[in-house]
Design a protein around this motif. Sequence first.
Motif, PDB file in Angstrom:
ATOM      1  N   ARG A   1       0.835  -1.209   0.000  1.00 19.44           N
ATOM      2  CA  ARG A   1       0.000   0.000   0.000  1.00 19.44           C
ATOM      3  C   ARG A   1       0.871   1.260   0.000  1.00 19.44           C
ATOM      4  O   ARG A   1       0.598   2.216  -0.749  1.00 19.44           O
ATOM      5  CB  ARG A   1      -0.964   0.006   1.190  1.00 19.44           C
ATOM      6  CG  ARG A   1      -1.864   1.260   1.189  1.00 19.44           C
ATOM      7  CD  ARG A   1      -2.858   1.255   2.325  1.00 19.44           C
ATOM      8  NE  ARG A   1      -3.902   0.254   2.161  1.00 19.44           N
ATOM      9  CZ  ARG A   1      -4.992   0.412   1.413  1.00 19.44           C
ATOM     10  NH1 ARG A   1      -5.152   1.534   0.705  1.00 19.44           N
ATOM     11  NH2 ARG A   1      -5.893  -0.522   1.348  1.00 19.44           N
ATOM     12  N   ARG A   2       1.895   1.263   0.830  1.00 17.34           N
ATOM     13  CA  ARG A   2       2.774   2.446   0.850  1.00 17.34           C
ATOM     14  C   ARG A   2       3.409   2.673  -0.515  1.00 17.34           C
ATOM     15  O   ARG A   2       3.495   3.817  -0.989  1.00 17.34           O
ATOM     16  CB  ARG A   2       3.852   2.270   1.924  1.00 17.34           C
ATOM     17  CG  ARG A   2       3.350   2.445   3.349  1.00 17.34           C
ATOM     18  CD  ARG A   2       4.502   2.547   4.336  1.00 17.34           C
ATOM     19  NE  ARG A   2       5.181   1.271   4.489  1.00 17.34           N
ATOM     20  CZ  ARG A   2       4.845   0.343   5.382  1.00 17.34           C
ATOM     21  NH1 ARG A   2       3.817   0.557   6.196  1.00 17.34           N
ATOM     22  NH2 ARG A   2       5.528  -0.781   5.471  1.00 17.34           N
ATOM     23  N   ALA A   3       3.834   1.601  -1.159  1.00 16.65           N
ATOM     24  CA  ALA A   3       4.508   1.728  -2.447  1.00 16.65           C
ATOM     25  C   ALA A   3       3.554   2.211  -3.536  1.00 16.65           C
ATOM     26  O   ALA A   3       3.899   3.101  -4.324  1.00 16.65           O
ATOM     27  CB  ALA A   3       5.134   0.394  -2.846  1.00 16.65           C
ATOM     28  N   ILE A   4       2.356   1.630  -3.605  1.00 16.14           N
ATOM     29  CA  ILE A   4       1.444   1.989  -4.697  1.00 16.14           C
ATOM     30  C   ILE A   4       0.858   3.383  -4.502  1.00 16.14           C
ATOM     31  O   ILE A   4       0.600   4.102  -5.485  1.00 16.14           O
ATOM     32  CB  ILE A   4       0.327   0.939  -4.885  1.00 16.14           C
ATOM     33  CG1 ILE A   4      -0.580   0.840  -3.657  1.00 16.14           C
ATOM     34  CG2 ILE A   4       0.929  -0.423  -5.222  1.00 16.14           C
ATOM     35  CD1 ILE A   4      -1.713  -0.178  -3.801  1.00 16.14           C
ATOM     36  N   GLU A   5       0.675   3.804  -3.247  1.00 15.86           N
ATOM     37  CA  GLU A   5       0.147   5.147  -3.024  1.00 15.86           C
ATOM     38  C   GLU A   5       1.216   6.199  -3.286  1.00 15.86           C
ATOM     39  O   GLU A   5       0.922   7.265  -3.854  1.00 15.86           O
ATOM     40  CB  GLU A   5      -0.441   5.253  -1.623  1.00 15.86           C
ATOM     41  CG  GLU A   5      -1.709   4.397  -1.461  1.00 15.86           C
ATOM     42  CD  GLU A   5      -2.473   4.673  -0.175  1.00 15.86           C
ATOM     43  OE1 GLU A   5      -1.898   5.308   0.749  1.00 15.86           O
ATOM     44  OE2 GLU A   5      -3.650   4.257  -0.100  1.00 15.86           O
ATOM     45  N   ALA A   6       2.447   5.895  -2.922  1.00 18.01           N
ATOM     46  CA  ALA A   6       3.536   6.826  -3.241  1.00 18.01           C
ATOM     47  C   ALA A   6       3.775   6.862  -4.740  1.00 18.01           C
ATOM     48  O   ALA A   6       4.015   7.934  -5.318  1.00 18.01           O
ATOM     49  CB  ALA A   6       4.807   6.405  -2.508  1.00 18.01           C
ATOM     50  N   GLY A   7       3.696   5.707  -5.385  1.00 22.40           N
ATOM     51  CA  GLY A   7       3.969   5.642  -6.821  1.00 22.40           C
ATOM     52  C   GLY A   7       2.911   6.286  -7.681  1.00 22.40           C
ATOM     53  O   GLY A   7       3.203   6.707  -8.815  1.00 22.40           O
ATOM     54  N   SER A   8       1.681   6.376  -7.168  1.00 21.57           N
ATOM     55  CA  SER A   8       0.595   6.991  -7.937  1.00 21.57           C
ATOM     56  C   SER A   8       0.167   8.338  -7.382  1.00 21.57           C
ATOM     57  O   SER A   8      -0.693   9.011  -7.965  1.00 21.57           O
ATOM     58  CB  SER A   8      -0.628   6.058  -7.969  1.00 21.57           C
ATOM     59  OG  SER A   8      -1.058   5.781  -6.630  1.00 21.57           O
ATOM     60  N   ALA A   9       0.728   8.723  -6.254  1.00 18.99           N
ATOM     61  CA  ALA A   9       0.409   9.999  -5.603  1.00 18.99           C
ATOM     62  C   ALA A   9      -1.085  10.145  -5.350  1.00 18.99           C
ATOM     63  O   ALA A   9      -1.665  11.215  -5.536  1.00 18.99           O
ATOM     64  CB  ALA A   9       0.929  11.170  -6.444  1.00 18.99           C
ATOM     65  N   ARG A  10      -1.718   9.044  -4.905  1.00 20.07           N
ATOM     66  CA  ARG A  10      -3.132   9.110  -4.545  1.00 20.07           C
ATOM     67  C   ARG A  10      -3.459   7.988  -3.561  1.00 20.07           C
ATOM     68  O   ARG A  10      -2.721   7.012  -3.438  1.00 20.07           O
ATOM     69  CB  ARG A  10      -4.014   9.009  -5.782  1.00 20.07           C
ATOM     70  CG  ARG A  10      -4.008   7.643  -6.449  1.00 20.07           C
ATOM     71  CD  ARG A  10      -4.750   7.631  -7.774  1.00 20.07           C
ATOM     72  NE  ARG A  10      -6.123   8.102  -7.685  1.00 20.07           N
ATOM     73  CZ  ARG A  10      -6.997   8.051  -8.690  1.00 20.07           C
ATOM     74  NH1 ARG A  10      -6.619   7.552  -9.875  1.00 20.07           N
ATOM     75  NH2 ARG A  10      -8.220   8.483  -8.550  1.00 20.07           N
ATOM     76  N   THR A  11      -4.578   8.146  -2.883  1.00 17.68           N
ATOM     77  CA  THR A  11      -5.044   7.143  -1.930  1.00 17.68           C
ATOM     78  C   THR A  11      -5.813   6.053  -2.657  1.00 17.68           C
ATOM     79  O   THR A  11      -6.668   6.343  -3.503  1.00 17.68           O
ATOM     80  CB  THR A  11      -5.947   7.793  -0.866  1.00 17.68           C
ATOM     81  OG1 THR A  11      -5.200   8.802  -0.171  1.00 17.68           O
ATOM     82  CG2 THR A  11      -6.446   6.754   0.130  1.00 17.68           C
ATOM     83  N   TRP A  12      -5.510   4.811  -2.342  1.00 20.45           N
ATOM     84  CA  TRP A  12      -6.206   3.681  -2.955  1.00 20.45           C
ATOM     85  C   TRP A  12      -7.385   3.254  -2.077  1.00 20.45           C
ATOM     86  O   TRP A  12      -7.506   3.666  -0.926  1.00 20.45           O
ATOM     87  CB  TRP A  12      -5.230   2.527  -3.181  1.00 20.45           C
ATOM     88  CG  TRP A  12      -4.328   2.758  -4.376  1.00 20.45           C
ATOM     89  CD1 TRP A  12      -3.523   3.838  -4.603  1.00 20.45           C
ATOM     90  CD2 TRP A  12      -4.156   1.901  -5.494  1.00 20.45           C
ATOM     91  NE1 TRP A  12      -2.859   3.707  -5.795  1.00 20.45           N
ATOM     92  CE2 TRP A  12      -3.223   2.513  -6.367  1.00 20.45           C
ATOM     93  CE3 TRP A  12      -4.673   0.658  -5.859  1.00 20.45           C
ATOM     94  CZ2 TRP A  12      -2.816   1.937  -7.574  1.00 20.45           C
ATOM     95  CZ3 TRP A  12      -4.270   0.069  -7.052  1.00 20.45           C
ATOM     96  CH2 TRP A  12      -3.360   0.709  -7.902  1.00 20.45           C
TER      97      TRP A  12
ATOM     98  N   GLN B   1      -4.303   9.955 -12.024  1.00 20.69           N
ATOM     99  CA  GLN B   1      -5.267  11.024 -12.226  1.00 20.69           C
ATOM    100  C   GLN B   1      -4.821  11.912 -13.390  1.00 20.69           C
ATOM    101  O   GLN B   1      -3.626  12.189 -13.533  1.00 20.69           O
ATOM    102  CB  GLN B   1      -5.391  11.861 -10.957  1.00 20.69           C
ATOM    103  CG  GLN B   1      -5.805  11.055  -9.739  1.00 20.69           C
ATOM    104  CD  GLN B   1      -5.869  11.899  -8.486  1.00 20.69           C
ATOM    105  OE1 GLN B   1      -6.854  12.614  -8.250  1.00 20.69           O
ATOM    106  NE2 GLN B   1      -4.819  11.846  -7.676  1.00 20.69           N
ATOM    107  N   PRO B   2      -5.741  12.368 -14.199  1.00 22.17           N
ATOM    108  CA  PRO B   2      -5.374  13.208 -15.338  1.00 22.17           C
ATOM    109  C   PRO B   2      -4.609  14.464 -14.902  1.00 22.17           C
ATOM    110  O   PRO B   2      -4.989  15.128 -13.931  1.00 22.17           O
ATOM    111  CB  PRO B   2      -6.734  13.576 -15.962  1.00 22.17           C
ATOM    112  CG  PRO B   2      -7.674  12.510 -15.503  1.00 22.17           C
ATOM    113  CD  PRO B   2      -7.198  12.114 -14.142  1.00 22.17           C
ATOM    114  N   ALA B   3      -3.523  14.737 -15.589  1.00 22.63           N
ATOM    115  CA  ALA B   3      -2.735  15.956 -15.369  1.00 22.63           C
ATOM    116  C   ALA B   3      -2.204  16.076 -13.936  1.00 22.63           C
ATOM    117  O   ALA B   3      -1.926  17.179 -13.460  1.00 22.63           O
ATOM    118  CB  ALA B   3      -3.564  17.195 -15.723  1.00 22.63           C
ATOM    119  N   ALA B   4      -2.072  14.926 -13.249  1.00 17.70           N
ATOM    120  CA  ALA B   4      -1.538  14.935 -11.883  1.00 17.70           C
ATOM    121  C   ALA B   4      -0.281  14.083 -11.837  1.00 17.70           C
ATOM    122  O   ALA B   4      -0.087  13.184 -12.663  1.00 17.70           O
ATOM    123  CB  ALA B   4      -2.580  14.405 -10.904  1.00 17.70           C
TER     124      ALA B   4
END
Length: 420
Positions: free
Chosen positions: A51-62, A193-196
């Motif tokens: 969870r820490r890796a995917i949220e940091a890698g996508s810059a959003r909350t899953w 996210q678009p443009a994020a």
Amino acid sequence: MLRLSPLSLRLLFAAFVALFSQIAQAESHYTLEKVVEISRHGVRPPSPDNRRAIEAGSARTWASWLTRDGDLTGHGYTAAWLKGRYESQRYRQLGLIGNACPNNAEFYLYASPMQRTKMTAQALAEAAFPGCGVTVQAKKGPDPLFQYPAGKASKASAAASRQEALAAMGGDLAAAQQRLQPQINALKRAVCQPAAPCPVFSEPWQLSVWSNGTIGIKGLDTLAAMAETLRLEWSENKPLSEVAFGKVRSAAEIAQLMPLLSYKYDYTNDLPSSASRGASTLMDQIAKALRGEQQNALPDTRWLLIVAHDINISWLRTLLDFHWQQGLYPPGNIPPGGSLVFERWRDERQQQFIRIYFQAQSLDQLRQLTPLDQQNPPLLTELHFNGCKTTEAGTLCPFTAAMQRIEKNINRSVIVPDRY
């Protein structure tokens, strides 16, 4: 032209039926003696690290889950229960187990010490032997049966692992990342996210060999964790608005986001050196069980069920040189609850055979909690090599040849002896 009377036709038909019945009876002379099954745990949320890796890698909350990260869910428990019921019904029909509560000579259940593996084991046991209170055997701490050997890998071993990883990806990490850009872009459209900012998708991959000899690929590891999490969201039957951030509507669409998980297996787990170090202790136990050996071995029982992790099955199938592609899943996928099964059979002449297969519930069977039966079985792929034959019992391979294949890549120097 010869004309037969109705009575003659009935007699002729009866003779053909009798003949085919005799042929079928002559062919049905196989007895199932033993099963050794290595199952992956069931559906879970992403682990805390993932969870820490995917949220940091996508810059959003899953998506949030009702179950603590990394633990088996109630839905996952039920899916495992359905698989356990299906398997036990088959084994009763084949005479492997009886209807009464089992003793250790009939059934033995061993699990990795994590919550998701122990609870999956409990679900399988409750389905197979309801009301019997079968004990799940597991260590309280780290278990070498499921882990890499302790200690640092030698420089030579680490170098060999690195070369195997590079060879698996075609010799060049950057080229592999570029080659997989279509799959990376498909995942990016689903999770960013678009443009994020979406950091992991713009970073070059980095290959690392950890001190114990395992391989990691920074970038790909996170993308694979994302693909796995999306699959788990689907399998958990989360609302479509929460699966892949509302970007998918079908099992086929979620499957299109999963290939990077297979490439992670290919480049980091399905490597001869890694598999030999990681799975030799477990494969040695499988071989001992199939031979009926008792020294430093799990109990000699008719159905030995071991609940482990996808990486354990990945290593084992590498040692066996066993490959599969099932249903909508990408090649080599190991779904929640999927299991690698070894069956020992004998014929009426007392010759023994081994059947090896991988079985798993489909994406929709997991999501919909579909009851399994002969009309709606799990996905199944058998291992076949020279000398094996197709029978009504499945693909049966000569015992000696099968055991040679099982044991040939075991690294005896890394086996950790233990008491079970």
